[in-house]
Design a protein around this motif. Structure first.
Motif, PDB file in Angstrom:
ATOM      1  N   TRP A  26       8.600  28.294 -55.431  1.00 56.87           N
ATOM      2  CA  TRP A  26       8.044  26.991 -55.097  1.00 56.87           C
ATOM      3  C   TRP A  26       7.549  26.353 -56.375  1.00 56.87           C
ATOM      4  N   PRO A  56       9.869  18.074 -59.876  1.00 56.98           N
ATOM      5  CA  PRO A  56       9.840  18.352 -58.437  1.00 56.98           C
ATOM      6  C   PRO A  56       8.570  17.848 -57.761  1.00 56.98           C
ATOM      7  N   CYS A  57       7.478  17.783 -58.502  1.00 57.62           N
ATOM      8  CA  CYS A  57       6.237  17.233 -57.956  1.00 57.62           C
ATOM      9  C   CYS A  57       6.436  15.767 -57.587  1.00 57.62           C
ATOM     10  N   ASP A  90       9.317  14.178 -57.151  1.00 59.39           N
ATOM     11  CA  ASP A  90      10.324  14.073 -56.088  1.00 59.39           C
ATOM     12  C   ASP A  90       9.707  14.326 -54.711  1.00 59.39           C
ATOM     13  N   GLY A  91       8.869  15.344 -54.616  1.00 57.49           N
ATOM     14  CA  GLY A  91       8.218  15.658 -53.351  1.00 57.49           C
ATOM     15  C   GLY A  91       7.291  14.543 -52.900  1.00 57.49           C
ATOM     16  N   GLN A 144       9.368  11.730 -51.553  1.00 59.35           N
ATOM     17  CA  GLN A 144       9.921  12.052 -50.233  1.00 59.35           C
ATOM     18  C   GLN A 144       8.863  11.966 -49.147  1.00 59.35           C
ATOM     19  N   ARG A 145       7.652  12.426 -49.472  1.00 57.48           N
ATOM     20  CA  ARG A 145       6.568  12.406 -48.483  1.00 57.48           C
ATOM     21  C   ARG A 145       5.854  11.068 -48.432  1.00 57.48           C
ATOM     22  N   TRP A 167       0.656  12.100 -58.684  1.00 54.95           N
ATOM     23  CA  TRP A 167       1.714  13.073 -58.396  1.00 54.95           C
ATOM     24  C   TRP A 167       2.840  12.844 -59.387  1.00 54.95           C
TER      25      TRP A 167
END
Length: 99
Positions: free
Chosen positions: A16, A60-61, A63-64, A67-68, A75
């Motif tokens: 993760w 990835p932080c 991107d997440g 997405q959220r 972020w």
């Protein structure tokens, strides 16, 4: 009935991105200034973004968060206004040119 503690010990959880995030070593409140646009909150946001800039998990932080649709906090090195602008700009770049 099987329970989670009956699961085989050989199975590990998947990697993760958050395990590598630098923010894990800081107080989470540092990344959620009340007002990132002015005053002490703006300075707090700048410091948080500097931490993010050194973080191996910045992509990835972000991107997440996109997405959220994270409404608050720093972020991926961006505040909510910057994330909104990024989404708007991405939308413009994917639109077909007018004929």
């Amino acid at each position: 009935m099987r329970t989670s503690y009956d699961a085989p010990k050989t199975l590990s959880r998947p990697d993760w991105w958050g395990d590598d995030a630098l923010c894990r070593t800081y107080d989470p409140d540092e990344f959620f200034p009340e007002d990132w646009r002015r005053g002490p909150g703006k300075l707090q946001a700048i410091v948080a973004k500097q931490i993010c800039a050194r973080c191996p998990a910045i992509t990835p932080c972000l991107d997440g968060a996109l997405q959220r649709r994270e409404p608050v906090g720093i972020w991926g090195g961006l505040d909510p206004d910057e994330r909104t602008q990024l989404v708007v700009n991405r939308g413009r770049s994917t639109q077909a040119p007018a004929a």
